[in-house]
Design a protein around this motif. Structure first.
Motif, PDB file in Angstrom:
ATOM      1  N   MET A  62       0.813  -1.204   0.000  1.00 23.82           N
ATOM      2  CA  MET A  62       0.000   0.000   0.000  1.00 23.82           C
ATOM      3  C   MET A  62       0.856   1.267   0.000  1.00 23.82           C
ATOM      4  SD  MET A  62      -2.557  -1.280   3.050  1.00 23.82           S
ATOM      5  CE  MET A  62      -3.176   0.367   3.331  1.00 23.82           C
ATOM      6  N   THR A  63       0.435   2.249  -0.758  1.00 26.68           N
ATOM      7  CA  THR A  63       0.972   3.596  -0.657  1.00 26.68           C
ATOM      8  C   THR A  63      -0.147   4.574  -0.953  1.00 26.68           C
ATOM      9  OG1 THR A  63       2.610   5.181  -1.481  1.00 26.68           O
ATOM     10  CG2 THR A  63       1.845   3.541  -3.053  1.00 26.68           C
ATOM     11  N   PRO A  64      -0.432   5.510  -0.045  1.00 26.23           N
ATOM     12  CA  PRO A  64       0.136   5.645   1.291  1.00 26.23           C
ATOM     13  C   PRO A  64      -0.031   4.380   2.118  1.00 26.23           C
ATOM     14  CG  PRO A  64      -1.175   7.586   0.738  1.00 26.23           C
ATOM     15  CD  PRO A  64      -1.447   6.564  -0.322  1.00 26.23           C
ATOM     16  N   GLY A  65       0.789   4.295   3.161  1.00 29.02           N
ATOM     17  CA  GLY A  65       0.786   3.114   4.004  1.00 29.02           C
ATOM     18  C   GLY A  65      -0.379   3.105   4.980  1.00 29.02           C
ATOM     19  N   PRO A  66      -0.515   2.021   5.754  1.00 29.20           N
ATOM     20  CA  PRO A  66      -1.630   1.879   6.695  1.00 29.20           C
ATOM     21  C   PRO A  66      -1.572   2.923   7.804  1.00 29.20           C
ATOM     22  CG  PRO A  66       0.008   0.168   7.064  1.00 29.20           C
ATOM     23  CD  PRO A  66       0.405   0.875   5.810  1.00 29.20           C
ATOM     24  N   THR A  67      -2.718   3.381   8.231  1.00 30.72           N
ATOM     25  CA  THR A  67      -2.808   4.296   9.366  1.00 30.72           C
ATOM     26  C   THR A  67      -2.593   3.522  10.662  1.00 30.72           C
ATOM     27  OG1 THR A  67      -4.279   5.866   8.282  1.00 30.72           O
ATOM     28  CG2 THR A  67      -4.368   5.795  10.668  1.00 30.72           C
ATOM     29  N   ILE A  68      -1.764   4.073  11.534  1.00 28.67           N
ATOM     30  CA  ILE A  68      -1.616   3.533  12.886  1.00 28.67           C
ATOM     31  C   ILE A  68      -2.637   4.244  13.766  1.00 28.67           C
ATOM     32  CG2 ILE A  68      -0.134   3.422  14.924  1.00 28.67           C
ATOM     33  CD1 ILE A  68       2.250   3.086  13.115  1.00 28.67           C
ATOM     34  N   LEU A 141      15.918  10.285  -0.649  1.00 27.57           N
ATOM     35  CA  LEU A 141      14.721  10.975  -1.121  1.00 27.57           C
ATOM     36  C   LEU A 141      13.526  10.019  -1.164  1.00 27.57           C
ATOM     37  CD1 LEU A 141      16.258  12.993  -4.115  1.00 27.57           C
ATOM     38  CD2 LEU A 141      15.759  13.841  -1.818  1.00 27.57           C
ATOM     39  N   GLN A 142      13.549   9.033  -0.301  1.00 26.32           N
ATOM     40  CA  GLN A 142      12.587   7.937  -0.386  1.00 26.32           C
ATOM     41  C   GLN A 142      11.151   8.350  -0.072  1.00 26.32           C
ATOM     42  OE1 GLN A 142      13.108   4.441   2.343  1.00 26.32           O
ATOM     43  NE2 GLN A 142      14.259   3.683   0.587  1.00 26.32           N
ATOM     44  N   ARG A 143      11.000   9.395   0.730  1.00 23.93           N
ATOM     45  CA  ARG A 143       9.629   9.818   1.073  1.00 23.93           C
ATOM     46  C   ARG A 143       8.827  10.163  -0.176  1.00 23.93           C
ATOM     47  NH1 ARG A 143       8.217  15.192   2.837  1.00 23.93           N
ATOM     48  NH2 ARG A 143      10.383  15.471   3.489  1.00 23.93           N
ATOM     49  N   GLU A 144       9.468  10.776  -1.166  1.00 25.63           N
ATOM     50  CA  GLU A 144       8.729  11.174  -2.364  1.00 25.63           C
ATOM     51  C   GLU A 144       8.256   9.970  -3.177  1.00 25.63           C
ATOM     52  OE1 GLU A 144      11.613  11.961  -6.104  1.00 25.63           O
ATOM     53  OE2 GLU A 144      11.617  13.557  -4.641  1.00 25.63           O
ATOM     54  N   ALA A 145       8.774   8.776  -2.862  1.00 22.84           N
ATOM     55  CA  ALA A 145       8.366   7.558  -3.570  1.00 22.84           C
ATOM     56  C   ALA A 145       7.150   6.893  -2.938  1.00 22.84           C
ATOM     57  CB  ALA A 145       9.516   6.566  -3.633  1.00 22.84           C
ATOM     58  N   GLY A 146       6.601   7.470  -1.850  1.00 24.40           N
ATOM     59  CA  GLY A 146       5.343   6.964  -1.320  1.00 24.40           C
ATOM     60  C   GLY A 146       5.393   6.267   0.016  1.00 24.40           C
ATOM     61  N   LEU A 147       6.567   6.271   0.697  1.00 28.99           N
ATOM     62  CA  LEU A 147       6.661   5.579   1.981  1.00 28.99           C
ATOM     63  C   LEU A 147       6.261   6.555   3.092  1.00 28.99           C
ATOM     64  CD1 LEU A 147       9.647   3.301   3.122  1.00 28.99           C
ATOM     65  CD2 LEU A 147       7.795   4.117   4.564  1.00 28.99           C
ATOM     66  N   TYR A 148       4.954   6.591   3.377  1.00 33.47           N
ATOM     67  CA  TYR A 148       4.454   7.493   4.421  1.00 33.47           C
ATOM     68  C   TYR A 148       3.043   7.095   4.813  1.00 33.47           C
ATOM     69  CZ  TYR A 148       2.789   9.779   0.086  1.00 33.47           C
ATOM     70  OH  TYR A 148       2.246  10.043  -1.148  1.00 33.47           O
ATOM     71  N   GLY A 149       2.577   7.652   5.950  1.00 30.45           N
ATOM     72  CA  GLY A 149       1.219   7.375   6.411  1.00 30.45           C
ATOM     73  C   GLY A 149       0.889   8.186   7.648  1.00 30.45           C
ATOM     74  N   LEU A 150      -0.311   7.954   8.189  1.00 26.62           N
ATOM     75  CA  LEU A 150      -0.843   8.695   9.334  1.00 26.62           C
ATOM     76  C   LEU A 150      -0.659   7.933  10.645  1.00 26.62           C
ATOM     77  CD1 LEU A 150      -4.345  10.132   8.311  1.00 26.62           C
ATOM     78  CD2 LEU A 150      -2.383  11.449   9.128  1.00 26.62           C
ATOM     79  N   ILE A 151      -0.532   8.691  11.730  1.00 25.31           N
ATOM     80  CA  ILE A 151      -0.619   8.151  13.096  1.00 25.31           C
ATOM     81  C   ILE A 151      -1.734   8.919  13.789  1.00 25.31           C
ATOM     82  CG2 ILE A 151       0.558   7.732  15.281  1.00 25.31           C
ATOM     83  CD1 ILE A 151       3.215   7.839  13.781  1.00 25.31           C
ATOM     84  N   ILE A 172      -4.622  12.498   3.857  1.00 22.37           N
ATOM     85  CA  ILE A 172      -3.200  12.659   3.544  1.00 22.37           C
ATOM     86  C   ILE A 172      -3.078  13.460   2.253  1.00 22.37           C
ATOM     87  CG2 ILE A 172      -1.086  11.476   2.858  1.00 22.37           C
ATOM     88  CD1 ILE A 172      -1.895   9.155   4.619  1.00 22.37           C
ATOM     89  N   LEU A 173      -2.312  14.532   2.320  1.00 22.88           N
ATOM     90  CA  LEU A 173      -2.017  15.350   1.144  1.00 22.88           C
ATOM     91  C   LEU A 173      -0.577  15.098   0.731  1.00 22.88           C
ATOM     92  CD1 LEU A 173      -3.587  18.719   2.379  1.00 22.88           C
ATOM     93  CD2 LEU A 173      -4.731  16.794   1.253  1.00 22.88           C
ATOM     94  N   SER A 174      -0.342  14.933  -0.565  1.00 23.48           N
ATOM     95  CA  SER A 174       1.020  14.671  -1.031  1.00 23.48           C
ATOM     96  C   SER A 174       1.188  15.150  -2.461  1.00 23.48           C
ATOM     97  CB  SER A 174       1.368  13.177  -0.915  1.00 23.48           C
ATOM     98  OG  SER A 174       0.385  12.365  -1.523  1.00 23.48           O
ATOM     99  N   ASP A 175       2.436  15.296  -2.868  1.00 19.12           N
ATOM    100  CA  ASP A 175       2.732  15.600  -4.267  1.00 19.12           C
ATOM    101  C   ASP A 175       3.410  14.389  -4.898  1.00 19.12           C
ATOM    102  OD1 ASP A 175       5.129  15.916  -2.877  1.00 19.12           O
ATOM    103  OD2 ASP A 175       5.304  18.053  -3.300  1.00 19.12           O
ATOM    104  N   TRP A 176       3.363  14.316  -6.217  1.00 13.98           N
ATOM    105  CA  TRP A 176       3.759  13.071  -6.892  1.00 13.98           C
ATOM    106  C   TRP A 176       4.591  13.404  -8.127  1.00 13.98           C
ATOM    107  CZ3 TRP A 176       4.166   8.660  -4.818  1.00 13.98           C
ATOM    108  CH2 TRP A 176       4.174   7.469  -5.545  1.00 13.98           C
ATOM    109  N   PHE A 177       5.788  12.830  -8.167  1.00 15.36           N
ATOM    110  CA  PHE A 177       6.702  13.002  -9.296  1.00 15.36           C
ATOM    111  C   PHE A 177       6.744  11.724 -10.117  1.00 15.36           C
ATOM    112  CE2 PHE A 177       8.115  16.024  -6.134  1.00 15.36           C
ATOM    113  CZ  PHE A 177       8.513  17.130  -6.868  1.00 15.36           C
ATOM    114  N   SER A 246       0.162  16.846   5.822  1.00 16.24           N
ATOM    115  CA  SER A 246       0.884  17.093   4.577  1.00 16.24           C
ATOM    116  C   SER A 246       2.160  16.270   4.550  1.00 16.24           C
ATOM    117  CB  SER A 246       1.229  18.576   4.420  1.00 16.24           C
ATOM    118  OG  SER A 246       2.014  18.756   3.257  1.00 16.24           O
ATOM    119  N   LEU A 247       2.204  15.312   3.630  1.00  9.21           N
ATOM    120  CA  LEU A 247       3.388  14.482   3.416  1.00  9.21           C
ATOM    121  C   LEU A 247       4.075  14.857   2.116  1.00  9.21           C
ATOM    122  CD1 LEU A 247       4.269  12.222   5.455  1.00  9.21           C
ATOM    123  CD2 LEU A 247       1.839  12.763   5.632  1.00  9.21           C
TER     124      LEU A 247
END
Length: 572
Positions: A62-68, A141-151, A172-177, A246-247
């Protein structure tokens, strides 16, 4: 909880009864327990989040990842398995102060050796307060590749929030390259310098829409259900708490819901004196809770929209659907989406920043005076022809040996022992011109703070190496919250501007914007033993050296788990 596109109409009746169905981004919280365990496999996955197929970094696919989802006081245990094969991983638990568990902060080069391919690392920490937080990669720069989520941390059962709402949702708000993080890192590290450019898309809950015109369907398919707009389904008359994070890796954003007002009530685990906004300015690394009343015409749906601010936008607005039940959540509103505020309306952005104050009854009063004042001039410079971002003309670099271990074990040849500059030549420096001191120096220098002392940080913005360009910078502090004392325009004057500090009801945060050609004043207590990053949360700026490190009370740190060793001077 988040209601996403993909819920079938068969579930509509269930939705009406419970209004708490959600898929894709969320995990159903278990009954309140003292320990919550997760196993995450990190892997590459092809994703079409904005209809364009690209390689992403995913958690359990999953990306974004699961919410904790947890309760205040819970212990979180996450076993992270790195299945990337050719890339290390480190995950930062953004907003979690890691009191007593500073080795779980998840920062490669500072608190741990990154997790190598095929290896597993166990993060263990306590969520010691309620609020809205996030997690994301802190490697390259791994965050921009989609490794993120909510707590999402709730109060204990029986304890009430100082505001009322019917349902809780996460956004979750994000930008995508479309280029990979490897391509971006190579361009940033090269002569000639290649900037990452503006993102191709803005995502809301992992969904965006890129024009596939002229592209093969195997590359970009606008009918792919993976890139249909996300939908937040609401019931007329109910009040919703939206936890917005904002991620983004680059973009500052404005968030708004067509024809609906929002009341800001929480920021990064701190209650805000409520104020009403039409649009919410939100910078990378920030989280807010807003209350929205579903009080408009329920016979139609409405647009949720985000647009880029603080940078001249070249990216279309991101869109989602604010869906009034029983309208179909795929039904597009008949109106045009709101355009959002002007990208360069800095005055409006500063006004909103100044509006965020601690809620009465929950004010934590800051110390009246600091023990130390550190002024950090934000500049763009060069080192031997390479473009860097610098603070007081020093571009910081992280060593291969984690600083927490090096300083705890007294491995002194890992870092520069010389104290970094605490100010700049403010009397003579022109913040409105392209800097003439283009050649800076590189260092892993560390600000060593007296334990439990009070420190003021003055962030001073200036012109970049491009004429008439001063970029906004969201600054994030690990391991602590700080009081936001004030914002100003132009050059900070210590003998004058500190008289305007808000010492009555300042909000406490861990991330705050520095506006173009302006200053931001912060105060914090160095009361959490360890070694902590303070950095610009824009991914490329951090990569180019826009960071400092604070050490205080490292001698008080207990035994560091051996799983944090294994790189640099800790290989043995």
């Amino acid at each position: 909880m988040i209601i996403m596109v993909g819920i079938s109409r068969i579930l509509s009746l269930i939705l009406l009864v419970s209004s708490c169905i959600f898929i894709n981004l969320s995990t159903v919280p278990a009954a309140a327990t003292s320990e919550r365990k997760f196993t995450w496999e990190i892997s590459y996955q092809y994703k079409s989040l904005d209809c364009y197929k690209k390689l992403a970094v995913a958690i359990n696919g999953m990306t974004p990842g699961p919410t904790i989802s947890a309760e205040q006081g819970d212990t979180i245990v996450v076993d992270v398995i790195n299945n990337l094969l050719m890339e290390n991983v480190a995950i930062h638990w953004h907003g979690i102060r890691q009191r007593g568990t500073r080795w779980s902060d998840g920062t490669d080069g500072v608190t741990q050796c990154a997790i190598m391919p095929g290896e597993t690392y166990k993060y263990t920490f306590v969520v010691d307060r309620a609020g809205t937080f996030m997690y994301h990669s802190h490697y390259g720069l791994q965050r921009e590749a989609g490794l993120y989520g909510l707590i999402n941390v709730s109060l204990p059962i029986g304890v009430s929030e100082p505001f009322n709402y019917d349902f809780d949702r996460g956004i979750i708000l994000s930008d995508w390259f479309h280029h990979s993080a490897y391509q971006h890192a190579t361009g940033l590290s090269s002569i000639t310098f290649q900037w990452v450019g503006e993102p191709q898309s803005l995502l809301i809950n992992g969904r965006g829409n890129y024009s596939c015109s002229g592209l093969a369907a195997s590359v970009c398919n606008s009918t792919n259900p993976e890139c249909l707009p996300s939908a937040l389904t609401v019931i007329s008359g109910k009040t919703y708490r939206l936890r917005i994070a904002s991620l983004t890796s680059l973009s500052a954003l404005s968030f708004q819901i067509e024809d609906h007002e929002m009341t800001v009530v929480e920021a990064e685990g701190q209650y805000v004196e409520p104020f009403v906004v039409k649009n919410l300015y939100i910078y990378s690394g920030e989280t807010y809770s807003v209350l929205v009343k579903a009080n408009q015409d329920s016979s139609r749906n409405y647009w949720t929209s985000i647009n880029v601010i603080s940078r001249q936008p070249k990216t279309p607005n991101g869109l989602a659907i604010f869906n009034y039940y029983p309208n179909h959540f795929h039904k597009f509103p008949s109106t045009n989406p709101p355009l959002g505020p002007l990208w360069n309306d800095t005055r409006s952005q500063i006004i909103q920043s100044r509006s965020i104050k601690a809620r009465q009854g929950f004010v934590v009063t800051p110390p009246k005076k600091p023990d130390r004042v550190i002024v950090l001039l934000n500049t763009q410079n060069t080192i031997d022809g390479y473009i860097r971002w610098s603070l007081n003309n020093v571009s910081h670099t992280l060593p291969s040996t984690p600083l927490l271990i090096a300083m705890k074990e007294n491995i002194t040849d890992v870092f520069d022992p010389n104290p970094p500059p605490e100010d700049y030549d403010s009397a003579n420096y022109d913040i409105y011109s392209v800097p003439s001191n283009t050649n800076s120096v590189s260092s892993s220098s560390i600000y060593r703070l007296e334990f439990n002392s009070t420190v003021d940080i003055i962030l001073q913005n200036s012109n970049s190496m491009t004429e008439n360009v001063s970029e906004s910078h969201p600054w994030h502090l690990h391991g602590h919250d700080f009081w936001v004392l004030g914002f100003g325009e132009g050059k900070f004057n210590l003998s004058r501007d500190n008289q305007s500090y808000n010492l009555v009801d300042p909000i406490m945060k861990n991330t705050v914007p520095l506006h173009p050609y302006g200053w931001t004043a912060l105060r914090f207590k160095a009361d959490n033993p360890g070694v902590w990053l303070f950095h610009c949360h824009i991914e490329a700026h951090f990569y180019l050296g826009m960071l400092v490190v604070f050490e205080s009370g490292v001698e008080k740190v207990g035994d560091i788990p051996m799983s944090n060793y294994g790189c640099g001077k800790t290989k043995a």
